[in-house]
Design a protein around this motif. Structure first.
Motif, PDB file in Angstrom:
ATOM      1  N   LEU A  21      -4.635  13.250   0.896  1.00 17.25           N
ATOM      2  CA  LEU A  21      -3.995  11.937   0.954  1.00 17.25           C
ATOM      3  C   LEU A  21      -4.625  11.045  -0.099  1.00 17.25           C
ATOM      4  O   LEU A  21      -5.833  11.087  -0.324  1.00 17.25           O
ATOM      5  CB  LEU A  21      -4.204  11.293   2.335  1.00 17.25           C
ATOM      6  N   LYS A  22      -3.803  10.218  -0.746  1.00 20.74           N
ATOM      7  CA  LYS A  22      -4.308   9.237  -1.697  1.00 20.74           C
ATOM      8  C   LYS A  22      -3.675   7.884  -1.392  1.00 20.74           C
ATOM      9  O   LYS A  22      -2.529   7.818  -0.941  1.00 20.74           O
ATOM     10  CB  LYS A  22      -3.977   9.643  -3.143  1.00 20.74           C
ATOM     11  N   HIS A  23      -4.430   6.830  -1.636  1.00 16.39           N
ATOM     12  CA  HIS A  23      -3.931   5.485  -1.386  1.00 16.39           C
ATOM     13  C   HIS A  23      -3.991   4.647  -2.658  1.00 16.39           C
ATOM     14  O   HIS A  23      -4.895   4.806  -3.481  1.00 16.39           O
ATOM     15  CB  HIS A  23      -4.761   4.800  -0.291  1.00 16.39           C
ATOM     16  N   GLU A  24      -3.011   3.766  -2.791  1.00 16.98           N
ATOM     17  CA  GLU A  24      -2.974   2.852  -3.935  1.00 16.98           C
ATOM     18  C   GLU A  24      -2.365   1.538  -3.464  1.00 16.98           C
ATOM     19  O   GLU A  24      -1.353   1.525  -2.759  1.00 16.98           O
ATOM     20  CB  GLU A  24      -2.145   3.462  -5.068  1.00 16.98           C
ATOM     21  N   ASN A  25      -2.994   0.434  -3.816  1.00 18.47           N
ATOM     22  CA  ASN A  25      -2.516  -0.890  -3.430  1.00 18.47           C
ATOM     23  C   ASN A  25      -1.965  -1.603  -4.663  1.00 18.47           C
ATOM     24  O   ASN A  25      -2.670  -1.795  -5.649  1.00 18.47           O
ATOM     25  CB  ASN A  25      -3.654  -1.706  -2.812  1.00 18.47           C
ATOM     26  N   HIS A  71      -5.328  -5.146   6.561  1.00 17.68           N
ATOM     27  CA  HIS A  71      -6.184  -4.203   5.833  1.00 17.68           C
ATOM     28  C   HIS A  71      -7.637  -4.647   5.892  1.00 17.68           C
ATOM     29  O   HIS A  71      -8.535  -3.847   6.092  1.00 17.68           O
ATOM     30  CB  HIS A  71      -5.721  -4.107   4.372  1.00 17.68           C
ATOM     31  N   GLU A 129       0.725   5.300   0.429  1.00 17.89           N
ATOM     32  CA  GLU A 129      -0.058   6.447   0.886  1.00 17.89           C
ATOM     33  C   GLU A 129       0.654   7.706   0.431  1.00 17.89           C
ATOM     34  O   GLU A 129       1.709   8.072   0.955  1.00 17.89           O
ATOM     35  CB  GLU A 129      -0.199   6.445   2.409  1.00 17.89           C
ATOM     36  N   TYR A 130       0.087   8.377  -0.564  1.00 12.66           N
ATOM     37  CA  TYR A 130       0.695   9.581  -1.131  1.00 12.66           C
ATOM     38  C   TYR A 130       0.224  10.790  -0.321  1.00 12.66           C
ATOM     39  O   TYR A 130      -0.971  11.094  -0.289  1.00 12.66           O
ATOM     40  CB  TYR A 130       0.299   9.735  -2.595  1.00 12.66           C
ATOM     41  N   GLN A 131       1.147  11.474   0.327  1.00 14.16           N
ATOM     42  CA  GLN A 131       0.817  12.607   1.176  1.00 14.16           C
ATOM     43  C   GLN A 131       1.142  13.909   0.459  1.00 14.16           C
ATOM     44  O   GLN A 131       2.295  14.338   0.403  1.00 14.16           O
ATOM     45  CB  GLN A 131       1.572  12.512   2.507  1.00 14.16           C
ATOM     46  N   GLN A 147       0.835  -1.205   0.000  1.00 14.55           N
ATOM     47  CA  GLN A 147       0.000   0.000   0.000  1.00 14.55           C
ATOM     48  C   GLN A 147       0.870   1.254   0.000  1.00 14.55           C
ATOM     49  O   GLN A 147       1.767   1.407   0.822  1.00 14.55           O
ATOM     50  CB  GLN A 147      -0.917   0.026   1.222  1.00 14.55           C
TER      51      GLN A 147
END
Length: 388
Positions: A60-64, A120, A53-55, A51
């Motif tokens: 904030l954005k998340h990508e798995n 998760h 987590e782009y801060q 995962q």
């Protein structure tokens, strides 16, 4: 170690089963809005993912990512940043990457005994434990007296915990040397108001005074009875709305949940003028911009009523966050669990930092506003501060 070897080595270790967490930081370009990326392993539907987590400065954005695609993602990120911290079950590493992509690798062996938490989709580690009885949750009917969450209240329990996470994140911005003044506008049945009081006063031991404000007299009376029964001496509930509340000259935290349309803007403006250190707001019914929207360049979208309504809501909250940023706040739009309206909703979180905005920041805001033909209520409310 060469740059390509670094990418391959980190990728291999991250899927080896020993990876716990990592952070990629120090952007190579000052203009990059992406500040850092946090990384951890998670298990989704029985399969390992990493995962990201782009801060960004405001969101904030998340990508798995599946292991097969991981190396490509890592290479792109490491080309953007200069520093990596990573923790494994037996080792901590620190990596610096120079302007010419030379790699400096430092490693420290550890015997922490930590293992990767892949939870998760498994049991959530809540700040309020789901097997511990909390008097306020028992009194509000969320838990049984022995601490079990009632079957029909699991969604509410998750919502409360998500809100407590936001409160916990805000601790660093609250004063420690005096009473912390907190106002909650539109407190309703006050699940979250009681949670806020419990967490800050009982769990963290802060000296606080909290006021919940709502227009429903019978709800306010019931909340005051509950607060008295729980011994929450510095929690009070009053009948009224944002326009009636003029008793304060300085407030540390303002919470506003589900204030309809420009009532949210009234609360945000009041919070700014009070100098609130922390603002937490979940808006709803964003009608103002819907009636103003006029942008031929967006007609492909705006010709559809449903899309126009959703776009107007997102654009409204984006404008709110940008205006808060222009008057000295670090503002983010975050995902919030909200079972009363939609499964997921937007929460505006703003911390007062005093950061000065540039002419470019103002120009960007006005370009967006003019594109939409918007005349935001919040901008008019903050007019004097924006002129400064």
């Amino acid at each position: 170690m060469q740059f390509e070897e670094l990418v391959a080595e980190l990728t291999s270790r991250m899927i080896s089963g020993t990876f716990i967490s990592g952070t990629i930081s120090q952007s190579r370009t000052k203009t990059d809005d992406l500040k850092r990326v946090k990384i951890k392993p998670v298990e989704l539907k029985g399969q390992l993912h990493i995962q990201f987590e782009y801060q960004y400065e405001r969101i904030l954005k998340h990508e798995n990512i599946l292991p097969d695609a991981l190396q490509t993602y890592m290479q792109q990120l490491l080309e953007q940043f200069k520093q990596v911290h990573a923790e494994f079950s037996d080792e901590k590493i620190h990596v610096q990457i120079s302007k010419k992509f030379k790699v400096m690798w430092k490693s420290d062996k550890v015997l922490s005994g930590k293992v990767a938490d892949l939870s998760h989709n498994r049991k959530k580690n809540y700040l309020l434990d789901e097997n511990t009885p909390y008097p306020f949750l028992v009194r509000l009917g969320v838990q049984t007296p022995d601490g079990k969450v009632k079957k029909q209240k699991h969604d509410k329990f998750r919502q409360i915990n998500r809100f407590v996470e936001f409160i916990d994140d805000s601790l660093a911005y609250l004063p420690k040397d005096r009473t912390v003044r907190i106002l909650d506008f539109g407190s309703g049945k006050s699940y979250l108001t009681f949670a806020l009081y419990h967490y800050l006063r009982i769990e963290k031991g802060l000296d606080i005074k909290v006021t919940g404000l709502d227009l429903k007299k019978e709800v306010i009376e019931e909340c005051n009875v509950i607060a008295q029964d729980l011994g929450y001496d510095n929690l009070e509930f009053l009948v009224g709305d944002i326009n009636d509340f003029n008793d304060e000259t300085s407030v540390d935290m303002v919470v506003t949940l589900h204030a309809c349309d420009v009532a949210t803007d009234m609360a945000l403006a009041r919070a700014v003028k009070w100098g609130a250190k922390v603002i937490l707001s979940v808006p709803c019914c964003q009608h103002e911009l819907f009636s103003q929207l006029e942008s031929p360049a967006l007609d492909v979208m705006l010709q559809h009523g449903l899309i126009k309504e959703r776009f107007a809501a997102l654009a409204t909250d984006s404008i709110r966050a940008e205006l808060l940023s222009l008057v000295g706040y670090e503002a983010q739009l975050l995902e919030f669990i909200d079972m009363e309206h939609t499964p997921k909703n937007v929460l505006i979180r703003a911390y007062q930092t005093g950061k000065k905005s540039s002419a470019e920041d103002y120009a960007r805001y006005h370009a967006f506003k003019n594109l939409l033909n918007a005349d935001p209520f919040l901008e008019r409310e903050l007019g004097d501060l924006l002129d400064q």
